[in-house]
Design a protein around this motif. Structure first.
Motif, mmCIF file in Angstrom:
data_model
loop_
_atom_site.group_PDB
_atom_site.id
_atom_site.type_symbol
_atom_site.label_atom_id
_atom_site.label_comp_id
_atom_site.label_asym_id
_atom_site.label_seq_id
_atom_site.Cartn_x
_atom_site.Cartn_y
_atom_site.Cartn_z
ATOM 1 N N CYS A 12 0.818 -1.218 0.000
ATOM 2 C CA CYS A 12 0.000 0.000 0.000
ATOM 3 C C CYS A 12 0.854 1.272 0.000
ATOM 4 O O CYS A 12 0.338 2.379 -0.124
ATOM 5 C CB CYS A 12 -0.997 0.003 1.145
ATOM 6 N N CYS A 13 2.178 1.127 0.110
ATOM 7 C CA CYS A 13 3.077 2.283 0.140
ATOM 8 C C CYS A 13 3.188 2.893 -1.255
ATOM 9 O O CYS A 13 3.512 2.213 -2.221
ATOM 10 C CB CYS A 13 4.449 1.844 0.635
ATOM 11 N N SER A 14 2.929 4.188 -1.343
ATOM 12 C CA SER A 14 3.004 4.890 -2.634
ATOM 13 C C SER A 14 4.387 5.473 -2.893
ATOM 14 O O SER A 14 4.635 6.025 -3.966
ATOM 15 C CB SER A 14 1.971 6.017 -2.677
ATOM 16 N N GLY A 15 5.277 5.367 -1.911
ATOM 17 C CA GLY A 15 6.626 5.906 -2.074
ATOM 18 C C GLY A 15 6.675 7.415 -1.968
ATOM 19 O O GLY A 15 7.513 8.055 -2.589
ATOM 20 N N CYS A 16 5.818 8.002 -1.146
ATOM 21 C CA CYS A 16 5.765 9.462 -1.003
ATOM 22 C C CYS A 16 6.985 10.019 -0.268
ATOM 23 O O CYS A 16 7.268 11.207 -0.348
ATOM 24 C CB CYS A 16 4.491 9.887 -0.294
ATOM 25 N N LEU A 17 7.677 9.175 0.481
ATOM 26 C CA LEU A 17 8.890 9.506 1.230
ATOM 27 C C LEU A 17 8.655 10.338 2.491
ATOM 28 O O LEU A 17 9.611 10.821 3.094
ATOM 29 C CB LEU A 17 9.932 10.201 0.348
ATOM 30 N N ALA A 18 7.413 10.501 2.931
ATOM 31 C CA ALA A 18 7.151 11.250 4.167
ATOM 32 C C ALA A 18 7.882 10.600 5.346
ATOM 33 O O ALA A 18 8.502 11.297 6.149
ATOM 34 C CB ALA A 18 5.652 11.324 4.444
ATOM 35 N N CYS A 19 7.835 9.291 5.431
ATOM 36 C CA CYS A 19 8.491 8.601 6.548
ATOM 37 C C CYS A 19 10.009 8.750 6.473
ATOM 38 O O CYS A 19 10.668 8.939 7.494
ATOM 39 C CB CYS A 19 8.094 7.128 6.575
ATOM 40 N N VAL A 20 10.559 8.693 5.278
ATOM 41 C CA VAL A 20 12.001 8.825 5.103
ATOM 42 C C VAL A 20 12.448 10.235 5.483
ATOM 43 O O VAL A 20 13.483 10.416 6.121
ATOM 44 C CB VAL A 20 12.411 8.488 3.656
ATOM 45 N N GLU A 21 11.663 11.238 5.113
ATOM 46 C CA GLU A 21 12.007 12.624 5.456
ATOM 47 C C GLU A 21 11.898 12.881 6.944
ATOM 48 O O GLU A 21 12.724 13.582 7.514
ATOM 49 C CB GLU A 21 11.103 13.583 4.687
ATOM 50 N N LEU A 22 10.872 12.313 7.598
ATOM 51 C CA LEU A 22 10.672 12.533 9.031
ATOM 52 C C LEU A 22 11.611 11.701 9.901
ATOM 53 O O LEU A 22 12.005 12.143 10.975
ATOM 54 C CB LEU A 22 9.224 12.203 9.418
ATOM 55 N N ALA A 23 11.940 10.511 9.446
ATOM 56 C CA ALA A 23 12.716 9.604 10.286
ATOM 57 C C ALA A 23 13.697 8.784 9.446
ATOM 58 O O ALA A 23 13.553 7.570 9.299
ATOM 59 C CB ALA A 23 11.779 8.684 11.056
ATOM 60 N N PRO A 24 14.729 9.426 8.910
ATOM 61 C CA PRO A 24 15.690 8.688 8.085
ATOM 62 C C PRO A 24 16.490 7.650 8.867
ATOM 63 O O PRO A 24 17.078 6.753 8.271
ATOM 64 C CB PRO A 24 16.598 9.784 7.525
ATOM 65 N N GLU A 25 16.484 7.758 10.185
ATOM 66 C CA GLU A 25 17.151 6.762 10.999
ATOM 67 C C GLU A 25 16.330 5.476 11.119
ATOM 68 O O GLU A 25 16.848 4.442 11.510
ATOM 69 C CB GLU A 25 17.506 7.315 12.381
ATOM 70 N N ILE A 26 15.047 5.555 10.761
ATOM 71 C CA ILE A 26 14.167 4.392 10.839
ATOM 72 C C ILE A 26 13.820 3.868 9.449
ATOM 73 O O ILE A 26 13.745 2.666 9.236
ATOM 74 C CB ILE A 26 12.863 4.735 11.593
ATOM 75 N N PHE A 27 13.592 4.766 8.493
ATOM 76 C CA PHE A 27 13.115 4.375 7.168
ATOM 77 C C PHE A 27 14.067 4.803 6.059
ATOM 78 O O PHE A 27 14.756 5.810 6.173
ATOM 79 C CB PHE A 27 11.745 5.020 6.891
ATOM 80 N N ALA A 28 14.053 4.035 5.002
ATOM 81 C CA ALA A 28 14.807 4.362 3.792
ATOM 82 C C ALA A 28 13.918 4.046 2.603
ATOM 83 O O ALA A 28 12.883 3.385 2.738
ATOM 84 C CB ALA A 28 16.096 3.560 3.716
ATOM 85 N N TYR A 29 14.328 4.515 1.437
ATOM 86 C CA TYR A 29 13.561 4.274 0.217
ATOM 87 C C TYR A 29 14.274 3.238 -0.632
ATOM 88 O O TYR A 29 15.456 3.358 -0.915
ATOM 89 C CB TYR A 29 13.403 5.574 -0.566
ATOM 90 N N ASP A 30 13.538 2.219 -1.031
ATOM 91 C CA ASP A 30 14.066 1.175 -1.903
ATOM 92 C C ASP A 30 13.661 1.534 -3.331
ATOM 93 O O ASP A 30 12.508 1.359 -3.716
ATOM 94 C CB ASP A 30 13.498 -0.179 -1.488
ATOM 95 N N GLU A 31 14.594 2.077 -4.087
ATOM 96 C CA GLU A 31 14.289 2.535 -5.440
ATOM 97 C C GLU A 31 13.852 1.393 -6.353
ATOM 98 O O GLU A 31 13.032 1.606 -7.248
ATOM 99 C CB GLU A 31 15.492 3.262 -6.030
ATOM 100 N N ASP A 32 14.364 0.195 -6.133
ATOM 101 C CA ASP A 32 13.974 -0.936 -6.967
ATOM 102 C C ASP A 32 12.516 -1.321 -6.763
ATOM 103 O O ASP A 32 11.817 -1.665 -7.711
ATOM 104 C CB ASP A 32 14.859 -2.148 -6.682
ATOM 105 N N ALA A 33 12.072 -1.273 -5.513
ATOM 106 C CA ALA A 33 10.692 -1.665 -5.194
ATOM 107 C C ALA A 33 9.744 -0.467 -5.146
ATOM 108 O O ALA A 33 8.535 -0.643 -5.074
ATOM 109 C CB ALA A 33 10.654 -2.403 -3.865
ATOM 110 N N HIS A 34 10.288 0.736 -5.141
ATOM 111 C CA HIS A 34 9.490 1.971 -5.062
ATOM 112 C C HIS A 34 8.649 2.048 -3.793
ATOM 113 O O HIS A 34 7.514 2.508 -3.823
ATOM 114 C CB HIS A 34 8.600 2.136 -6.296
ATOM 115 N N VAL A 35 9.214 1.578 -2.694
ATOM 116 C CA VAL A 35 8.542 1.626 -1.402
ATOM 117 C C VAL A 35 9.552 1.956 -0.310
ATOM 118 O O VAL A 35 10.757 1.840 -0.500
ATOM 119 C CB VAL A 35 7.848 0.288 -1.035
ATOM 120 N N ALA A 36 9.036 2.329 0.840
ATOM 121 C CA ALA A 36 9.873 2.562 2.015
ATOM 122 C C ALA A 36 10.214 1.212 2.643
ATOM 123 O O ALA A 36 9.473 0.242 2.501
ATOM 124 C CB ALA A 36 9.134 3.430 3.021
#
Length: 64
Positions: A12-36
């Motif tokens: 269900c992740c659209s890859g908006c990157l809100a989680c990555v921007e707010l908490a880069p120590e917890i989340f990252a973006y997987d460019e291959d899968a287009h999800v956090a």
């Protein structure tokens, strides 16, 4: 400091990157899968709750 586990519903992740921007120590973006992806689990409860509240797709949850 309370620690909690977070779960991410990848399909269900659209890859908006809100989680990555707010908490880069917890989340990252997987460019291959287009999800956090989760980098750190457990994590600080306050930060986890903030990320959950900002996720527009409601695909992150705290495991109680």
């Amino acid at each position: 400091m309370n620690m909690v586990e977070v779960a991410l519903n990848g399909p269900c992740c659209s890859g908006c990157l809100a989680c990555v921007e707010l908490a880069p120590e917890i989340f990252a973006y997987d460019e291959d899968a287009h999800v956090a992806v989760i980098l750190q689990n457990p994590c600080e409860e306050d930060l986890a709750r903030k990320v959950v509240s900002y996720c527009p797709d409601d695909c992150i949850e705290i495991i109680e």
